[in-house]
Scaffold this motif. Structure first.
Motif, PDB file in Angstrom:
ATOM      1  N   ILE A  98       0.845  -1.203   0.000  1.00 41.47           N
ATOM      2  CA  ILE A  98       0.000   0.000   0.000  1.00 41.47           C
ATOM      3  C   ILE A  98       0.881   1.253   0.000  1.00 41.47           C
ATOM      4  N   GLY A  99       1.910   1.250   0.841  1.00 42.85           N
ATOM      5  CA  GLY A  99       2.817   2.388   0.876  1.00 42.85           C
ATOM      6  C   GLY A  99       3.557   2.577  -0.428  1.00 42.85           C
ATOM      7  N   ARG A 100       3.953   1.499  -1.054  1.00 39.98           N
ATOM      8  CA  ARG A 100       4.707   1.580  -2.313  1.00 39.98           C
ATOM      9  C   ARG A 100       3.831   2.073  -3.459  1.00 39.98           C
ATOM     10  N   VAL A 101       2.561   1.627  -3.475  1.00 40.35           N
ATOM     11  CA  VAL A 101       1.660   1.984  -4.573  1.00 40.35           C
ATOM     12  C   VAL A 101       1.164   3.426  -4.460  1.00 40.35           C
ATOM     13  N   PHE A 102       0.744   3.823  -3.267  1.00 36.85           N
ATOM     14  CA  PHE A 102       0.123   5.140  -3.097  1.00 36.85           C
ATOM     15  C   PHE A 102       1.116   6.233  -2.692  1.00 36.85           C
ATOM     16  N   GLY A 103       2.274   5.848  -2.186  1.00 34.47           N
ATOM     17  CA  GLY A 103       3.309   6.825  -1.894  1.00 34.47           C
ATOM     18  C   GLY A 103       2.979   7.784  -0.763  1.00 34.47           C
ATOM     19  N   ARG A 104       3.605   8.929  -0.788  1.00 32.17           N
ATOM     20  CA  ARG A 104       3.530   9.887   0.316  1.00 32.17           C
ATOM     21  C   ARG A 104       2.164  10.553   0.442  1.00 32.17           C
ATOM     22  N   LYS A 105       1.345  10.471  -0.575  1.00 28.93           N
ATOM     23  CA  LYS A 105       0.024  11.095  -0.461  1.00 28.93           C
ATOM     24  C   LYS A 105      -0.832  10.412   0.607  1.00 28.93           C
ATOM     25  N   LEU A 106      -0.431   9.215   0.980  1.00 32.00           N
ATOM     26  CA  LEU A 106      -1.135   8.540   2.076  1.00 32.00           C
ATOM     27  C   LEU A 106      -1.021   9.326   3.379  1.00 32.00           C
ATOM     28  N   LEU A 107       0.088  10.044   3.538  1.00 28.04           N
ATOM     29  CA  LEU A 107       0.307  10.787   4.777  1.00 28.04           C
ATOM     30  C   LEU A 107      -0.731  11.885   4.970  1.00 28.04           C
ATOM     31  N   TYR A 108      -1.381  12.299   3.874  1.00 34.02           N
ATOM     32  CA  TYR A 108      -2.366  13.366   3.958  1.00 34.02           C
ATOM     33  C   TYR A 108      -3.788  12.830   4.089  1.00 34.02           C
ATOM     34  N   HIS A 109      -3.899  11.493   4.097  1.00 32.30           N
ATOM     35  CA  HIS A 109      -5.226  10.907   4.308  1.00 32.30           C
ATOM     36  C   HIS A 109      -5.635  11.162   5.754  1.00 32.30           C
ATOM     37  N   PRO A 110      -6.882  11.631   5.995  1.00 30.50           N
ATOM     38  CA  PRO A 110      -7.298  11.984   7.367  1.00 30.50           C
ATOM     39  C   PRO A 110      -7.069  10.886   8.386  1.00 30.50           C
ATOM     40  N   ARG A 111      -7.369   9.644   8.023  1.00 30.83           N
ATOM     41  CA  ARG A 111      -7.223   8.543   8.980  1.00 30.83           C
ATOM     42  C   ARG A 111      -5.758   8.314   9.328  1.00 30.83           C
ATOM     43  N   HIS A 126      -3.277  10.437   8.920  1.00 30.32           N
ATOM     44  CA  HIS A 126      -2.747  11.635   9.576  1.00 30.32           C
ATOM     45  C   HIS A 126      -3.134  11.675  11.047  1.00 30.32           C
ATOM     46  N   LYS A 127      -4.348  11.221  11.342  1.00 30.11           N
ATOM     47  CA  LYS A 127      -4.823  11.222  12.730  1.00 30.11           C
ATOM     48  C   LYS A 127      -4.119  10.160  13.556  1.00 30.11           C
ATOM     49  N   MET A 128      -3.955   8.973  12.983  1.00 31.64           N
ATOM     50  CA  MET A 128      -3.348   7.859  13.709  1.00 31.64           C
ATOM     51  C   MET A 128      -1.848   8.055  13.882  1.00 31.64           C
ATOM     52  N   PHE A 129      -1.206   8.606  12.854  1.00 32.61           N
ATOM     53  CA  PHE A 129       0.254   8.731  12.868  1.00 32.61           C
ATOM     54  C   PHE A 129       0.629  10.152  12.467  1.00 32.61           C
ATOM     55  N   PRO A 130       0.768  11.043  13.440  1.00 31.86           N
ATOM     56  CA  PRO A 130       1.094  12.444  13.162  1.00 31.86           C
ATOM     57  C   PRO A 130       2.429  12.578  12.438  1.00 31.86           C
ATOM     58  N   PRO A 131       2.656  13.739  11.806  1.00 28.58           N
ATOM     59  CA  PRO A 131       3.871  13.937  10.997  1.00 28.58           C
ATOM     60  C   PRO A 131       5.172  13.675  11.741  1.00 28.58           C
ATOM     61  N   HIS A 132       5.250  14.059  13.016  1.00 27.33           N
ATOM     62  CA  HIS A 132       6.519  13.871  13.735  1.00 27.33           C
ATOM     63  C   HIS A 132       6.848  12.388  13.906  1.00 27.33           C
ATOM     64  N   LEU A 133       5.798  11.545  14.048  1.00 31.55           N
ATOM     65  CA  LEU A 133       6.031  10.104  14.173  1.00 31.55           C
ATOM     66  C   LEU A 133       6.501   9.531  12.846  1.00 31.55           C
ATOM     67  N   MET A 134       5.844   9.913  11.753  1.00 30.69           N
ATOM     68  CA  MET A 134       6.241   9.420  10.449  1.00 30.69           C
ATOM     69  C   MET A 134       7.646   9.895  10.092  1.00 30.69           C
ATOM     70  N   LYS A 135       7.992  11.124  10.510  1.00 27.76           N
ATOM     71  CA  LYS A 135       9.334  11.631  10.252  1.00 27.76           C
ATOM     72  C   LYS A 135      10.378  10.781  10.962  1.00 27.76           C
ATOM     73  N   ARG A 136      10.077  10.399  12.222  1.00 25.49           N
ATOM     74  CA  ARG A 136      11.001   9.557  12.979  1.00 25.49           C
ATOM     75  C   ARG A 136      11.157   8.188  12.314  1.00 25.49           C
ATOM     76  N   VAL A 137      10.042   7.641  11.820  1.00 26.45           N
ATOM     77  CA  VAL A 137      10.074   6.345  11.146  1.00 26.45           C
ATOM     78  C   VAL A 137      10.950   6.426   9.901  1.00 26.45           C
ATOM     79  N   GLU A 138      10.792   7.489   9.128  1.00 17.45           N
ATOM     80  CA  GLU A 138      11.593   7.650   7.920  1.00 17.45           C
ATOM     81  C   GLU A 138      13.072   7.824   8.256  1.00 17.45           C
ATOM     82  N   GLU A 139      13.355   8.527   9.333  1.00 13.89           N
ATOM     83  CA  GLU A 139      14.750   8.708   9.750  1.00 13.89           C
ATOM     84  C   GLU A 139      15.370   7.366  10.114  1.00 13.89           C
ATOM     85  N   TRP A 140      14.609   6.522  10.817  1.00 16.92           N
ATOM     86  CA  TRP A 140      15.115   5.191  11.168  1.00 16.92           C
ATOM     87  C   TRP A 140      15.369   4.367   9.904  1.00 16.92           C
TER      88      TRP A 140
END
Length: 221
Positions: free
Chosen positions: A94-107, A109-123
């Motif tokens: 799902i992440g590979r097909v839809f890409g970063r636009k998933l991060l702007y999906h309300p669900r 975005h609500k479950m995983f705020p930007p700072h959490l996703m940023k930390r995940v990407e850094e790891w």
């Protein structure tokens, strides 16, 4: 075996003799857990291990009829492993097909705020292919972690390799340990539950007293 007298085990023992249903539930629960619902997969694995333990002790937990099928620990471990890897790969896809636009999906975005996703990407950038294994052993960030691996186009074969190794270590182990050493482990868990309850009560009392003192100080001021 004193555990057999507890109501929770008397209730759960009935499912130990419905293996087909249990195997289907394993797959369903793993899929729900993978898509981010608050259902820890550890809870499913522990439950399956307990059911396998019950099925291995028919003298303590009598079957509904002679020769009733039981939850097979080997089948349960294999099914759980396959379900976990499949679920992880589904999120990766799902992440590979839809890409970063998933991060702007309300669900999302609500479950995983930007700072959490940023930390995940850094790891993911920092640890490379080993990040897949880190996410598998870290409840709470498995979903965003696997999603990030897909969004960053992490090679699928590497994802399957590391995630598969990590799942092979963590998933069957929990089931086998409870199936073979259920009674002492469950007794320890019960003792831990009592200790945890006492700690929580003490913490609650501490914060209650602290709050009352603050209010008293504000009133006097």
């Amino acid at each position: 075996m004193e555990l057999a007298n507890e109501p929770i085990f008397q209730w759960i023992s009935q499912f130990a003799y419905s293996p087909g249903t249990v195997y289907l539930v394993i797959v369903g629960m793993m899929l729900l857990s993978a898509v981010g619902l608050p259902i820890p997969e550890e809870l499913t694995l522990i439950s399956v291990g307990i059911l396998a333990f019950v099925g291995k002790n028919p003298d303590v937990f009598p079957p509904p009829y002679a020769g009733a099928p039981v939850v097979n620990v080997h089948y349960a471990a294999i099914i759980a492993f396959v379900a976990v890897v499949f679920s992880d790969t589904l999120i990766y896809t799902i992440g590979r097909v839809f890409g970063r636009k998933l991060l702007y999906h309300p669900r999302v975005h609500k479950m995983f705020p930007p700072h959490l996703m940023k930390r995940v990407e850094e790891w993911t950038h920092k640890y490379g292919m080993y990040a897949c294994g880190i996410f598998r052993f870290t409840p709470g960030i498995r979903f965003p972690g696997h999603l990030a691996c897909g969004m960053m186009h992490f090679p699928l074969w590497k994802f399957l390799l590391i995630d598969g190794i990590a799942a092979a270590i963590s998933v069957p182990t929990q089931i086998y340990l409870l199936a073979h050493y259920g009674e002492p482990i469950l007794k320890k868990l019960r003792e831990f539950k009592i200790v945890l309850l006492v700690v929580l009560v003490l913490v609650a009392v501490y914060f209650l007293v602290k709050k009352l003192r603050q209010r008293s100080a504000e009133k006097n001021a």
